[in-house]
Scaffold this active site. Sequence first.
Site, short mmCIF file in Angstrom:
data_model
loop_
_atom_site.label_atom_id
_atom_site.label_comp_id
_atom_site.label_asym_id
_atom_site.label_seq_id
_atom_site.Cartn_x
_atom_site.Cartn_y
_atom_site.Cartn_z
N GLU A 47 -42.56 19.25 -22.43
CA GLU A 47 -43.89 18.97 -22.98
C GLU A 47 -44.85 18.54 -21.89
O GLU A 47 -44.57 17.63 -21.10
CB GLU A 47 -43.77 17.87 -24.06
N LYS A 73 -32.71 16.94 -32.13
CA LYS A 73 -33.40 16.88 -30.85
C LYS A 73 -33.59 15.42 -30.47
O LYS A 73 -33.87 14.59 -31.33
CB LYS A 73 -34.77 17.59 -30.92
#
Length: 271
Positions: A189, A120
């Site tokens: 996020e 990631k």
Amino acid sequence: MSHYKELKKITTHTLIEMKQNGEKISMLTAYDFTLAQIIDGAGIDIILVGDSASNVMAGHISTLPITLDQMIYHAQSVTRGVSRALVVCDMPFGSYQGDSKNALNSSIKIMKEAGAHAVKLEGGFEVVDSVKRILTAGIPVMGHLGLTPQSIFKFGTYNVRAKEEKEADKLIHDAKLLEEAGCFALVLEKIPAKLAETVAKSLTIPVIGIGAGGGVDGQVLVLHDMLGMTKEFNPRFLRRYLNLNDEITKAVGRYIHDVKSMDFPNEKEQY
Ligand code: KIV
């Protein structure tokens, strides 16, 4: 109930299928063998060896100091404990930005030495070259947009991102770019729930949220936060499922008492 609980191994294809079938994806962080083994056994779909290890395991105030070798150490410990979940390893700050060759080398090192199943990285158009180059080696890449902690010194705060139209538009654009580049999933996020839902609906790859509401395809939390081991971190999005900090404090208190009072070890606890 999960239709995928009996599945021996979760792959990037399983996750896309889950999105298509409307089954939400569960994801948690882990940084060590023991907890990874427990959460894998509990049936978690994705385990993220997050660079939040920099905060949670090493006590740094940001994710920036953790090194590639330290991430690999954590990921090696996790993969040893996992048999079903997809293990994704964060690429640490400095291991992929601004240099796609460096990104390729870092991701190969993670896959080769740690046995992770995917990597990631944070960012949109700025890192698309790195994403594409990593993919040339057959390494699956998960994107991460919104509040990207490796950019905390640019943001200045951990406040909700993309509340303004300009930043929201950029985020939508970046999400599309990452999907087109070949990312198999995306973390969003701390952004407004409505925006996250719009992004999730516009992409075919799964979108996993943290502080991004319920309109996305799955959720991720930092394990130590949801188990209540960390006390000072109290964002609105965090649901605590245990209060392990208090439980551990009480257990250690009892142990100290038993040692000092010579109650431990007793007759049966010795040879
Ligand atoms: O490092 C991490 O734990 C993360 C999650 C917050 C998504 O990137």
